[in-house]
Structure formats: structure tokens, C-alpha cells
Design a protein around this motif. Structure first.
Motif: not given
Lengths: 135, 99, 130
Positions: C1-8, C115-117, C120-125
Motif C-alpha cells: 500500500m502507498r502511504f503519503a504523510l503530511q507534517i505540519n 501535496l494534492i498529487e 491523489i496518488q497515494a492510497d492513504r494520506l
């Protein structure tokens, strides 16, 4: 971009005290170019982001409330506002900015972008989106 | 499809947990992380709200341990590690952070 | 699975970057992919190579840089947030007339579209913040 996803922006913080409200708006504006389905939700102190008559000039900070009114031009037309959050703060929809979008199918009639929803309806909205971006 | 909700705020300081619990759907999971794990301490004021949430409630073990509450987690709350966090995120359809 | 993470959030004040790192490590150990880590708001402060934490403390910037190198993780620093906070790569430093750059190895500076991409591309953000 082949895949179409539904993005929900969850706005829970008041503007100006922290940068999150402004940065959420920045992502929404950039995201509009990606032709995804976009909805914004305002709950808890996030409802203050939409207050009418904001004037940040005395703080030295950049005011950005007018940007919400331009969202319709970016095809961002669904601004869900939680009524329980409004009521808890002594607010009603009338206290918020009038935000509209132009319906080109109906001779550019101006239609309201703000959609009042209950907690339960907002829970359903979360469950109905692919990506939830929290600010 | 279900949502994994993460809560990283102490409920004694902020309303993130309350707001999260107000917006869960059946089949969802609530994961307490960082200061959010403080809600899981037995005898605390929010344990009953977690019990009544109607969904699976988990807490991140390393965060419980760091705060000295790992041995006193309220009944019914599942303690998981970072790998468990990954598994929950993978099993859900989306992850919703209550910051 | 592809994860994307956002760190604020930046390192050391908030736990967000630590939690995100532990999550990333655990996900990779389980054979998942970390498609991208997007650093936003004060989170861009994770990407300066000039931090010198005490020797008995973790070095978050180095942990991220090492993870990027070992697992080919794309570490993206938001350009607008970075410019506000003085995080520069060599190109930006030159363009803005600054006397040096500070971006850490494995990090790159790019726009919010990344971030938007990722969404879209990751299974989970997954968002880590305050």
C-alpha cells in the motif's frame, strides 16, 4: 490525471491566531487546478473563518477573508458549516459572509455556497470522501 | 467504508476528542496518539465517552508508556504499537486527523 | 500500500514529526511504500541541515534524511512555507539573493501541488500536526 478523488478540507481552527486557516485556503486554491471534487467543512472554531466584517488591518497581519468569497470562481461551491458549532458560539448563518457561486446553466444565477449541516450530516460527509485534509 | 480517526490532543485541554466522537460512523476506529492517549487513563473523565463511542478505540502504546499511564489503561481500550497504527490506516478507507 | 504523510509542525516543539517518522518506519518494515512526505507550515523546519541537537537526543532531520536515502522516500518541503521560514536550497538562495542554503540531504523544495498529487496518488494520506 486519470483518477478522480473527493477531497474534504476539515477546518476546525479560528483564523489569525494560527496560520492553519490561511494555509488551508492556499491548498484549496492550488488544489482547484487538479480537477478533483472539493468540499470544505467548517466546524468548531473553524466557523469563525467565515465571519462577516473581518478586518485584520489593526493586527499587522494580512487579511484573507475576501478569498473565501472568490472560491466560487475556482469551482469550489460546497462550504459545509456545522450548525451545532455555530449555535454553541452564539452564531447563526446570517453572521457569516454571503458566499455565492454563479450557475452558468441558469443564466449565471448566484447561488449560496454555504450549506448548513448537522453533526450527523457532517459525519456522513467525512465517510463519503476519499481524502480528508485536516487544518 | 470505514474511517480511522486520530486524536492527538489531551481532552482535558482541547475539544479534539469530543469533536471526533461527535463525528464517528459505525465501523470506524478511533486511535489516541501523542497527548490524546491521556484520555485512556482509567478513572479519567472521558473513559465513559470512549466506551459509549460505539466504535473500536485504540491507544498508541509507546505514547502511553512515555506518559506513565501504560499500566492503567481503561478496560476496553486496545493498546497498539506503530505497526498496529499502520495496519489500522491500511484497513480503513481514509484517515481523518482531529488536530 | 502507498502511504503519503503530511507534517505540519517543526521538530522538537511538537511530537508530530516523531510520530510521523515512527509511522513511516513501521510502514516500511511491513513492506508498504511511503510515496511522499510533505512538510507544511512550521513542518518545513524539519528540513534544515543546520540543526545540532544534543548528542543524547534524536536528530530528526538526520533520521528523515537517512530514511529518504535508504528507502527512496520523497521528502518535499512546501516552497511558500519554506521561503517564509528561511529554508532554502541552492537555487532558491541564488534566486532570492541570500548568502547560503540550508536544505538537508534528501529534502527538496516544491509547491503545494505536490501535496494534492500525493493525496491523489497515494492510497492513504495521513496528517500529523498540532
Amino acid at each position: 490525471m486519470s483518477e478522480m478523488k473527493k477531497f474534504l478540507y476539515l477546518n476546525r481552527k479560528a483564523p489569525y491566531g494560527t496560520i492553519y486557516a490561511l494555509e488551508s485556503l492556499e491548498v484549496v486554491l492550488i488544489g482547484a487546478a487538479f480537477e478533483q471534487e472539493v468540499s470544505l467543512a467548517f466546524l468548531d472554531d473553524g466557523v469563525f473563518q467565515l465571519m462577516n466584517n473581518q478586518d485584520a488591518s489593526g493586527t499587522g497581519m494580512k487579511g484573507f477573508s475576501k478569498t473565501y468569497r472568490a472560491l466560487g470562481d475556482y469551482e469550489v461551491r460546497k462550504l459545509y458549516v456545522e450548525t451545532e458549532s455555530l449555535a454553541l458560539r452564539g452564531l447563526a448563518v446570517d453572521d457569516l459572509m454571503p458566499i455565492t457561486w454563479e450557475d452558468e446553466d441558469e443564466d449565471y444565477a448566484e447561488k449560496p455556497s454555504i450549506i448548513p449541516v448537522s453533526k450527523a450530516e457532517l459525519a456522513e460527509l467525512i465517510a463519503g470522501h476519499d481524502v480528508v485534509l485536516s487544518f | 467504508m470505514s474511517t480511522l480517526h486520530t486524536v492527538n490532543k489531551s481532552p482535558y485541554e482541547r475539544n479534539a476528542l469530543k469533536s471526533c466522537l461527535d463525528h464517528v460512523s459505525s465501523g470506524d476506529t478511533v486511535l489516541l496518539i501523542e497527548d490524546g492517549v491521556l484520555a485512556a487513563r482509567k478513572g479519567g473523565a472521558f473513559v465513559s465517552a470512549l466506551r459509549d463511542a460505539g466504535c473500536l478505540v485504540c491507544a498508541l502504546g509507546p505514547d502511553l508508556s512515555a506518559r506513565g499511564v501504560a499500566a492503567d489503561v481503561a478496560e476496553g481500550i486496545h493498546v497498539i504499537d506503530y505497526g498496529g497504527f499502520v495496519d489500522l490506516a491500511a484497513a480503513a478507507k481514509r484517515v481523518c486527523a482531529w488536530l | 500500500m502507498r502511504f503519503a504523510l503530511q507534517i505540519n509542525e517543526g521538530p522538537y516543539t511538537h511530537q508530530a514529526s516523531d510520530t510521523a517518522y515512527q509511522f513511516a518506519k513501521a510502514a516500511l518494515a511491513r513492506g508498504h511504500e511511503i510515496f511522499r512526505v510533505f512538510f507544511y507550515h512550521d513542518g518545513v523546519n524539519n528540513g534544515t541541515r543546520y540543526t545540532v541537537p544534543p548528542q543524547d537526543d534524536r536528530n530528526l532531520q538526520k533520521l528523515w534524511s537517512d530514511l529518504a536515502e535508504q528507502h527512496n522516500v520523497d521528502l518535499v518541503v512546501c516552497i511558500a512555507a519554506a521561503q517564509r521560514r528561511g529554508i532554502l536550497d541552492a537555487n532558491e538562495a541564488k534566486r532570492q539573493g541570500k548568502d547560503g542554503d540550508n536544505i538537508a540531504p534528501g529534502f527538496r523544495i516544491s509547491g503545494l501541488g505536490q501535496l494534492i498529487e500525493a493525496g491523489i496518488q497515494a492510497d492513504r494520506l495521513i496528517v500529523f500536526g498540532d
